[in-house]
Motif scaffolding. Sequence first.
Motif, short mmCIF file in Angstrom:
data_model
loop_
_atom_site.label_atom_id
_atom_site.label_comp_id
_atom_site.label_asym_id
_atom_site.label_seq_id
_atom_site.Cartn_x
_atom_site.Cartn_y
_atom_site.Cartn_z
N LEU A 21 0.82 -1.21 0.00
CA LEU A 21 0.00 0.00 0.00
C LEU A 21 0.86 1.26 0.00
O LEU A 21 0.67 2.15 -0.82
CB LEU A 21 -0.95 -0.02 1.20
N ARG A 22 1.81 1.34 0.91
CA ARG A 22 2.67 2.53 0.99
C ARG A 22 3.55 2.63 -0.26
O ARG A 22 3.76 3.73 -0.79
CB ARG A 22 3.53 2.52 2.26
N LEU A 23 4.04 1.52 -0.75
CA LEU A 23 4.86 1.53 -1.95
C LEU A 23 4.06 2.07 -3.14
O LEU A 23 4.57 2.82 -3.97
CB LEU A 23 5.40 0.14 -2.26
N ALA A 24 2.80 1.69 -3.21
CA ALA A 24 1.93 2.17 -4.29
C ALA A 24 1.73 3.68 -4.17
O ALA A 24 1.75 4.39 -5.18
CB ALA A 24 0.59 1.43 -4.26
N GLU A 25 1.55 4.17 -2.95
CA GLU A 25 1.40 5.61 -2.76
C GLU A 25 2.67 6.36 -3.15
O GLU A 25 2.61 7.41 -3.79
CB GLU A 25 1.04 5.92 -1.31
N LEU A 26 3.81 5.80 -2.79
CA LEU A 26 5.08 6.42 -3.16
C LEU A 26 5.24 6.43 -4.68
O LEU A 26 5.76 7.40 -5.25
CB LEU A 26 6.26 5.69 -2.50
N TYR A 27 4.78 5.38 -5.32
CA TYR A 27 4.81 5.31 -6.79
C TYR A 27 3.98 6.46 -7.37
O TYR A 27 4.43 7.15 -8.29
CB TYR A 27 4.28 3.95 -7.26
N VAL A 28 2.79 6.67 -6.85
CA VAL A 28 1.93 7.75 -7.34
C VAL A 28 2.61 9.10 -7.12
O VAL A 28 2.66 9.93 -8.04
CB VAL A 28 0.54 7.73 -6.65
N SER A 66 5.25 -2.91 -12.37
CA SER A 66 5.07 -4.29 -12.85
C SER A 66 4.25 -5.12 -11.88
O SER A 66 3.35 -5.86 -12.30
CB SER A 66 6.44 -4.96 -13.07
N VAL A 67 4.56 -5.00 -10.61
CA VAL A 67 3.84 -5.77 -9.59
C VAL A 67 2.36 -5.41 -9.61
O VAL A 67 1.49 -6.28 -9.50
CB VAL A 67 4.45 -5.53 -8.18
N LEU A 68 2.06 -4.13 -9.75
CA LEU A 68 0.67 -3.67 -9.75
C LEU A 68 0.00 -3.83 -11.11
O LEU A 68 -1.19 -3.57 -11.25
CB LEU A 68 0.59 -2.22 -9.29
N GLN A 69 0.78 -4.24 -12.09
CA GLN A 69 0.29 -4.46 -13.45
C GLN A 69 -0.34 -3.20 -14.04
O GLN A 69 -1.38 -3.24 -14.70
CB GLN A 69 -0.67 -5.65 -13.51
N PRO A 71 -0.48 -0.13 -16.67
CA PRO A 71 -0.06 0.05 -18.06
C PRO A 71 1.11 1.03 -18.16
O PRO A 71 1.35 1.82 -17.25
CB PRO A 71 -1.31 0.60 -18.76
N SER A 72 1.79 1.00 -19.29
CA SER A 72 2.99 1.82 -19.47
C SER A 72 2.69 3.32 -19.46
O SER A 72 3.58 4.12 -19.20
CB SER A 72 3.70 1.44 -20.75
N ASP A 73 1.46 3.72 -19.73
CA ASP A 73 1.12 5.15 -19.74
C ASP A 73 0.60 5.65 -18.39
O ASP A 73 0.08 6.76 -18.30
CB ASP A 73 0.10 5.44 -20.83
N THR A 74 0.78 4.87 -17.36
CA THR A 74 0.25 5.24 -16.04
C THR A 74 0.84 6.56 -15.55
O THR A 74 0.11 7.39 -15.00
CB THR A 74 0.51 4.13 -15.00
N ARG A 75 2.12 6.77 -15.76
CA ARG A 75 2.75 8.01 -15.27
C ARG A 75 2.07 9.23 -15.88
O ARG A 75 1.69 10.16 -15.16
CB ARG A 75 4.24 8.01 -15.55
N SER A 76 1.90 9.24 -17.18
CA SER A 76 1.28 10.41 -17.82
C SER A 76 -0.20 10.52 -17.42
O SER A 76 -0.70 11.62 -17.23
CB SER A 76 1.43 10.36 -19.34
N SER A 77 -0.88 9.40 -17.27
CA SER A 77 -2.28 9.42 -16.84
C SER A 77 -2.40 9.99 -15.43
O SER A 77 -3.31 10.78 -15.15
CB SER A 77 -2.86 8.01 -16.87
N GLU A 103 -3.40 8.57 -1.92
CA GLU A 103 -4.24 7.65 -1.17
C GLU A 103 -5.55 7.36 -1.91
O GLU A 103 -5.98 6.21 -1.98
CB GLU A 103 -4.54 8.20 0.23
N MET A 104 -6.16 8.39 -2.47
CA MET A 104 -7.41 8.19 -3.21
C MET A 104 -7.18 7.28 -4.41
O MET A 104 -7.96 6.35 -4.65
CB MET A 104 -7.97 9.54 -3.70
N PHE A 105 -6.11 7.54 -5.16
CA PHE A 105 -5.83 6.73 -6.34
C PHE A 105 -5.58 5.27 -5.95
O PHE A 105 -6.13 4.35 -6.54
CB PHE A 105 -4.63 7.28 -7.11
N VAL A 106 -4.75 5.08 -4.95
CA VAL A 106 -4.41 3.72 -4.50
C VAL A 106 -5.65 3.00 -3.98
O VAL A 106 -5.89 1.83 -4.31
CB VAL A 106 -3.27 3.75 -3.47
N ASP A 107 -6.46 3.70 -3.18
CA ASP A 107 -7.67 3.07 -2.65
C ASP A 107 -8.61 2.61 -3.75
O ASP A 107 -9.28 1.59 -3.61
CB ASP A 107 -8.40 4.04 -1.71
N GLU A 108 -8.65 3.34 -4.86
CA GLU A 108 -9.55 3.01 -5.95
C GLU A 108 -8.96 2.03 -6.96
O GLU A 108 -9.70 1.38 -7.69
CB GLU A 108 -9.98 4.29 -6.68
N ASN A 109 -7.63 1.91 -7.02
CA ASN A 109 -7.00 1.17 -8.10
C ASN A 109 -6.06 0.04 -7.71
O ASN A 109 -5.56 -0.66 -8.59
CB ASN A 109 -6.24 2.14 -9.01
#
Length: 112
Positions: A21-28, A66-69, A71-77, A103-109
């Motif tokens: 969860l925290r890793l995903a937030e850091l990614y965002v 990769s772990v969260l699968q 897509p490659s355009d996630t950063r721009s999205s 947090e909102m993005f991670v909670d939803e995705n």
Amino acid sequence: MMPSDQAALAANNRYEGKPLLRLAELYVLHCIDRLSESDERQIEALEPKLSALYKLVGKWHQVIESVLQFPSDTRSSLKLMWLQNQEIAKSNGVELSAQQFAEMFVDENVPN
């Protein structure tokens, strides 16, 4: 208990038993260019462990993507969503922090 103590307790409970969860937030936060230098250094230091754990080679954010699968355009999205959500918040007279957005993005995705 002071309000700041309650917020810290709530934050700790958020991640309990959910290391991704925290890793995903850091990614965002990384994708929207809001990752602090301190968090960046700490997560970069974990790159070898993340690569070994998930058996993937790459920078930490590539491993998490990769772990969260994602897509490659996630950063721009994410950048576009961040800008749009800031405008929505502003039009409603509220401020949206980068952490709240993450947090909102991670909670939803991201599945728990």
